[in-house]
Design an enzyme around this catalytic site. Structure first.
Site, mmCIF file in Angstrom:
data_model
loop_
_atom_site.group_PDB
_atom_site.id
_atom_site.type_symbol
_atom_site.label_atom_id
_atom_site.label_comp_id
_atom_site.label_asym_id
_atom_site.label_seq_id
_atom_site.Cartn_x
_atom_site.Cartn_y
_atom_site.Cartn_z
ATOM 1 N N GLU A 119 0.858 -1.180 0.000
ATOM 2 C CA GLU A 119 0.000 0.000 0.000
ATOM 3 C C GLU A 119 0.898 1.235 0.000
ATOM 4 O O GLU A 119 1.800 1.354 0.833
ATOM 5 C CB GLU A 119 -0.882 -0.026 1.248
ATOM 6 N N ASP A 169 -5.215 9.729 8.955
ATOM 7 C CA ASP A 169 -3.848 9.379 9.312
ATOM 8 C C ASP A 169 -3.456 9.874 10.697
ATOM 9 O O ASP A 169 -3.765 10.996 11.086
ATOM 10 C CB ASP A 169 -2.866 9.947 8.279
#
EC number: 4.2.1.20
Length: 266
Positions: free
Chosen positions: A49, A60
């Protein structure tokens, strides 16, 4: 069959759990990113990824946010990442999945974006802020280009939503192990097992668990709970950012090997 589906089918035949490392493109630079992809590919990664740096990364945690900030300060842009991938992906065995935010796609236009990522050899997309209600507009053109759109299921998702996501997700289904952002945690929450069992009741598609896995023992745990893939992000990003690029690359190679060894069935 897509590259990702093919990889999971092979792993299933071998009774293996997939290892999916995550790194941020352009941290510290794209040359190091290309080297990191090759190193992960040759040290146990089954799928990789790759995060596209974004200025407002809502999903995030601090480690990946900091990496994205450094990458943006270095001038990393989607176009330069795709140019790097175009050169790098032909030598990789592991399919590449881009982790990118929906605005980046809309800004370029869905068809234009998909043409670019397909030309770069990208096999799948994770778009964490893509509303399920808008997924169809990206799913159909992505599927036509052989790109899997991988959707996320959170611990807070309702049964109806889980069923809808499970029907639509391609390649595999990304189970978010925690409520909140990415990051390293001391243990995998027990409700991940509940979520795995709940989703498994409605689909036989591969299930990957991410957000919070940072140690080999945690990867083993989610494998034992029935996950088809362990997704590890912040722990790779942190190691790659420590010391010189050469030291970071050495660290992720060793870590990748240890994770793969931990989830291989004996």
């Amino acid at each position: 069959m897509t590259a990702i589906s093919d990889r999971f089918e092979t792993l299933k035949q071998n009774q293996e759990c997939a290892l999916i490392p995550f790194i941020t493109a352009g941290d510290p630079d794209l040359e190091t990113t290309a080297a990191a992809l090759k190193i992960l590919d040759s040290n146990g990664a089954d799928i990789i990824e790759l995060g596209i740096p974004y200025s407002d990364p809502l999903a995030d945690g601090p480690v990946i946010q900091a990496a994205a900030t450094r990458a943006l300060q270095n001038g990393t842009k989607l176009e330069s990442v795709l140019e790097m991938l175009k050169v790098t992906t032909p030598s990789l065995q592991a399919p590449i999945v881009l982790f990118t935010y929906y605005n980046s796609i809309l800004h370029r236009g869905i068809d234009n974006f998909l043409e670019q990522v397909a030309a770069a050899g990208v096999a799948g997309l994770v778009v964490p802020d893509l509303p399920l209600e808008e997924a169809a507009g990206l799913l159909k053109p992505a599927t036509e280009r052989g790109i899997d759109l991988i959707l996320l299921i959170a611990p807070t998702s309702s049964s109806e939503r889980i069923e809808a996501i499970a029907r639509s997700s391609q390649g595999f289904i990304y189970l978010v192990s925690v409520t909140g952002v990415t990051g390293m945690r001391s243990q995998v929450e027990g409700r991940v097992l509940d979520l795995l069992q709940k989703v498994r009741q409605v689909t036989d598609k591969p299930l990957g668990v991410g957000f919070g896995i940072s140690q080999p023992a945690q990867a083993t745990q989610v494998r034992d709970w029935g996950a088809d893939a362990a997704i590890v992000g912040s722990a790779f990003v942190q190691r790659l950012a420590t010391g010189t690029p050469a030291e970071g690359l050495s660290a992720i190679a060793e870590f990748c090997q240890s994770l793969k060894a931990a989830i291989k069935t004996s």
